[in-house]
Design a protein around this motif. Structure first.
Motif, PDB file in Angstrom:
ATOM      1  N   GLU A 138      -5.969   0.105  -7.345  1.00  0.00           N
ATOM      2  CA  GLU A 138      -4.846  -0.814  -7.173  1.00  0.00           C
ATOM      3  C   GLU A 138      -4.905  -1.511  -5.813  1.00  0.00           C
ATOM      4  O   GLU A 138      -4.532  -2.682  -5.694  1.00  0.00           O
ATOM      5  N   MET A 139      -5.382  -0.776  -4.782  1.00  0.00           N
ATOM      6  CA  MET A 139      -5.507  -1.383  -3.456  1.00  0.00           C
ATOM      7  C   MET A 139      -6.537  -2.506  -3.471  1.00  0.00           C
ATOM      8  O   MET A 139      -6.328  -3.554  -2.846  1.00  0.00           O
ATOM      9  N   PRO A 157      -5.693   9.575  -6.140  1.00  0.00           N
ATOM     10  CA  PRO A 157      -6.338   8.711  -5.146  1.00  0.00           C
ATOM     11  C   PRO A 157      -7.251   7.656  -5.766  1.00  0.00           C
ATOM     12  O   PRO A 157      -7.408   6.571  -5.215  1.00  0.00           O
ATOM     13  N   ILE A 173       0.837  -1.203   0.000  1.00  0.00           N
ATOM     14  CA  ILE A 173       0.000   0.000   0.000  1.00  0.00           C
ATOM     15  C   ILE A 173       0.873   1.255   0.000  1.00  0.00           C
ATOM     16  O   ILE A 173       0.590   2.225  -0.719  1.00  0.00           O
ATOM     17  N   LEU A 204       2.176   1.868  -3.379  1.00  0.00           N
ATOM     18  CA  LEU A 204       1.155   2.472  -4.248  1.00  0.00           C
ATOM     19  C   LEU A 204       1.053   3.973  -4.009  1.00  0.00           C
ATOM     20  O   LEU A 204       0.919   4.755  -4.955  1.00  0.00           O
ATOM     21  N   LYS A 205       1.098   4.376  -2.752  1.00  0.00           N
ATOM     22  CA  LYS A 205       1.014   5.810  -2.435  1.00  0.00           C
ATOM     23  C   LYS A 205       2.194   6.579  -3.011  1.00  0.00           C
ATOM     24  O   LYS A 205       2.053   7.715  -3.457  1.00  0.00           O
ATOM     25  N   ARG A 230      -6.761   6.024  -8.624  1.00  0.00           N
ATOM     26  CA  ARG A 230      -5.902   4.916  -9.055  1.00  0.00           C
ATOM     27  C   ARG A 230      -5.382   4.143  -7.844  1.00  0.00           C
ATOM     28  O   ARG A 230      -5.280   2.909  -7.890  1.00  0.00           O
ATOM     29  N   GLN A 231      -5.068   4.858  -6.764  1.00  0.00           N
ATOM     30  CA  GLN A 231      -4.630   4.193  -5.538  1.00  0.00           C
ATOM     31  C   GLN A 231      -5.698   3.220  -5.041  1.00  0.00           C
ATOM     32  O   GLN A 231      -5.403   2.069  -4.704  1.00  0.00           O
ATOM     33  N   SER A 232      -6.935   3.688  -5.011  1.00  0.00           N
ATOM     34  CA  SER A 232      -8.035   2.851  -4.533  1.00  0.00           C
ATOM     35  C   SER A 232      -8.224   1.623  -5.417  1.00  0.00           C
ATOM     36  O   SER A 232      -8.434   0.507  -4.911  1.00  0.00           O
TER      37      SER A 232
END
Length: 258
Positions: free
Chosen positions: A76-77, A70, A59, A62-63, A72-74
């Motif tokens: 990928e998470m 955010p 995680i 990813l950040k 794309r972060q969500s």
């Protein structure tokens, strides 16, 4: 309905008191039974915390990779959670389910003085009165206050110790420092709460927390052993088979006579 639930918990404590004739020991017995009942929930919670530790480095990566995105972060998470079969809400559910029992026990122990006509509820010679609060015991003198102080330290330390044990295997220094700082602040808050809480409540919570720490460590040890076994099995599958082939020396062919 809530009063009926509290009455049932009090009846259970009084049932064991009739056998052992000690309110403190009766509370500890009820605490052990309670911990056995919620053991499957705590096992799931410990597994969820262990999985969260494994997911955390990914995680953070990813950040760092998508700091300004955010969405794309969500996305990928969610992929990482699906890949590792991790549910972030799994660790919250056990705590939510057991909170009503904790609250009911807390209220019952605070009402012990009104439920029974006895003037004191001792825990052998260790704690003279389980209905007494540390603040009230302190007013009677430091000698009287010592056993209550020990309960306060156990009450607060049982909040801080699990966070320390959880961060022992963490390589992220920033995360470790933040967690330990949060644990320290929570421990100070628990000391403040314990100052006005009956000793019976502190005995229950301290005993419950100590048992919970042991259960948690057993689950984590089992998870680490399973991961180690899985890694060894994967290494055996991936490792290429080495075949030792001995080449024979070629014999020189005899030259034909012309």
């Amino acid at each position: 309905m809530w009063d009926i639930f509290k009455d049932w918990i009090f009846d259970v404590i009084q049932f064991f008191y009739n056998f052992c004739h000690d309110w403190g020991l009766a509370i500890i017995i009820v605490t052990i039974i309670f911990r056995i009942i919620v053991a499957p929930l705590m096992h799931k919670q410990a597994k969820s915390n262990y999985a969260m530790q494994k997911v955390q480095p990914k995680i953070q990566a990813l950040k760092d990779r998508f700091p300004d995105d955010p969405t794309r972060q969500s996305q990928e998470m969610q992929k990482i959670y699906a890949e590792m079969k991790f549910n972030p809400l799994a660790g919250c559910l056990p705590m939510l389910l057991q909170m009503p029992i904790f609250i009911a026990l807390f209220q019952v122990l605070r009402e012990m003085g009104d439920r029974v006509g006895e003037t004191s509820y001792s825990f052998y010679n260790l704690v003279p009165n389980l209905v007494q609060t540390p603040s009230g015991a302190f007013a009677e003198g430091f000698g009287t206050f010592i056993p209550y102080l020990i309960l306060m330290v156990i009450f607060a330390g049982a909040t801080f110790l699990p966070m320390v044990l959880q961060q022992l295997k963490t390589e992220n220094t920033q995360q470790k420092n933040q967690t330990l700082m949060m644990g320290g602040i929570m421990s100070i808050m628990m000391l403040w709460i314990s100052w006005g809480s009956p000793a019976g409540v502190l005995l229950f919570w301290g005993a419950s927390s100590v048992i919970g720490i042991g259960q948690n460590q057993l689950t984590l040890a089992r998870c680490r052993a399973q991961d180690k076994k899985r890694e060894e099995e994967e290494a055996l599958v991936v490792k290429p088979i080495e075949v030792n082939v001995e080449r024979k020396e070629k014999k020189k062919r005899p030259k034909k006579k012309r």
